[in-house]
Enzyme design. Structure first.
Site, PDB file in Angstrom:
ATOM      1  N   GLU A  89      -4.747  57.731   5.651  1.00 36.12           N
ATOM      2  CA  GLU A  89      -3.615  57.270   4.842  1.00 36.12           C
ATOM      3  C   GLU A  89      -3.178  58.344   3.846  1.00 36.12           C
ATOM      4  OE1 GLU A  89      -2.068  54.379   5.603  1.00 36.12           O
ATOM      5  OE2 GLU A  89      -3.545  54.243   7.210  1.00 36.12           O
ATOM      6  N   HIS A 145     -14.141  50.717   4.618  1.00 36.71           N
ATOM      7  CA  HIS A 145     -13.295  50.587   5.803  1.00 36.71           C
ATOM      8  C   HIS A 145     -13.854  51.411   6.956  1.00 36.71           C
ATOM      9  CE1 HIS A 145      -9.962  50.670   8.571  1.00 36.71           C
ATOM     10  NE2 HIS A 145      -9.549  49.577   7.984  1.00 36.71           N
ATOM     11  N   GLU A 176     -15.148  49.950  10.463  1.00 37.36           N
ATOM     12  CA  GLU A 176     -14.555  50.625  11.616  1.00 37.36           C
ATOM     13  C   GLU A 176     -15.093  52.026  11.876  1.00 37.36           C
ATOM     14  OE1 GLU A 176     -10.250  50.379  11.526  1.00 37.36           O
ATOM     15  OE2 GLU A 176     -10.336  48.217  11.211  1.00 37.36           O
ATOM     16  N   VAL A 205      -8.575  46.533  -2.151  1.00 38.79           N
ATOM     17  CA  VAL A 205      -8.118  45.148  -2.055  1.00 38.79           C
ATOM     18  C   VAL A 205      -9.131  44.350  -1.239  1.00 38.79           C
ATOM     19  CG1 VAL A 205      -6.323  43.658  -1.091  1.00 38.79           C
ATOM     20  CG2 VAL A 205      -5.691  45.843  -2.149  1.00 38.79           C
ATOM     21  N   HIS A 209     -10.101  42.480   5.801  1.00 39.62           N
ATOM     22  CA  HIS A 209     -11.450  42.905   6.206  1.00 39.62           C
ATOM     23  C   HIS A 209     -12.519  42.171   5.384  1.00 39.62           C
ATOM     24  CE1 HIS A 209     -10.247  45.833   9.093  1.00 39.62           C
ATOM     25  NE2 HIS A 209      -9.566  46.552   8.228  1.00 39.62           N
TER      26      HIS A 209
HETATM   27 CO    CO Z   1      -8.443  48.097   8.988  1.00 38.12          CO
END
Ligand code: CO
Length: 264
Positions: A89, A145, A176, A205, A209
């Protein structure tokens, strides 16, 4: 000179946590830089579209936000990332911003949460101040994440630092990437005496997930899988953005971007 600060987040479609996390970071940034107008952008095109379709909300992507700021005559813009790692990102943010370099007098970038080693120190300190102390039979698991990006090494490094600080009861895994659930679960078993597990999201946040992959009722959530292994599990769904000391690190990074541009 018109000055702006653009808070750039992954985004979330969970309105209940949006204001508590991303909104709170933005509020702290606005308070820390009263000479700059604060704006919001999300890097997740999927979430921008979903919010638009579902709620009629018009959140801008980085390109759209910079186009608008240039159009409104802003000349000095700080982009502050609210991402956890210098990952996909962040790369996307930089790529979307690159074509705008010539459109502003100054365009500078505040780094994601976990960048330099001093960030790891600040983040572990912030988290330790919120966590219960080590207790025999209890382990703490963070779910980050994770991805295949080289910056994914962040998660193992963070666990290493917790251990260096004497908190060998803390495990950091990802939903992941590596380390994943299997590694976390194996390391809980290796500890020998773990009966209870406290689970926390390591994400700005506590959204999809956290609610589903970590704490969900489905049999493949971390909660369900740990319970199936015989642990007593409690999930604390607090996003990192809800923690004032974590928000202060983002403000600090924005300050770094402001100071850097003043030298440039
Ligand atoms: Co994701």
């Amino acid at each position: 000179m018109k000055k702006a600060i653009l808070a750039v987040s992954f985004g979330t479609s969970h309105a209940d946590t949006l204001e508590k996390t991303i909104g709170a970071i933005e509020a702290d940034l606005a308070a820390a830089f009263p000479d700059r107008q604060l704006f919001r952008a999300f890097t997740s095109g999927m979430i921008v579209k979903k919010l638009n379709r579902r709620d009629g909300l018009a959140i801008r992507t980085v390109s759209q936000a910079l186009e608008a700021l240039a159009g409104e005559g802003y000349e000095d813009v700080v982009l502050q990332s609210t991402h956890v790692i210098n990952g996909e990102e962040w790369d996307k943010l930089r790529a979307q911003a690159a074509p705008f370099a010539g459109r502003f007098h100054r365009l500078s970038f505040g780094m994601p949460l976990l960048t330099g080693i001093e960030d790891y120190r600040a983040v572990t300190e912030a988290l330790l101040s919120r966590l219960p102390g080590p207790e025999p039979g209890t382990a703490i698991v963070f779910m980050g994440h994770g991805s295949e990006h080289p910056a994914n090494a962040v998660y193992a490094t963070l666990e290493y630092m917790f251990h260096d600080l004497g908190r060998r009861d803390i495990r950091v895994g990802t939903v992941e990437g590596y380390p994943g659930f299997e590694e976390v679960s194996r390391r809980l078993q290796e500890a020998g005496d773990v009966k209870r597990v406290l689970c926390y999201p390591l994400m700005v946040v506590a959204g999809d997930h956290a609610k589903n992959d970590l704490a969900g009722e489905e049999p493949d959530s971390w909660r369900s899988r740990l319970e199936a292994q015989g642990y007593e599990v409690r999930c604390i769904l607090e996003g990192l953005g809800e923690i004032p000391e974590i928000r202060a690190i983002f403000v600090d990074h924005a300050q770094g971007a402001v100071e850097e541009e003043n030298h440039g």
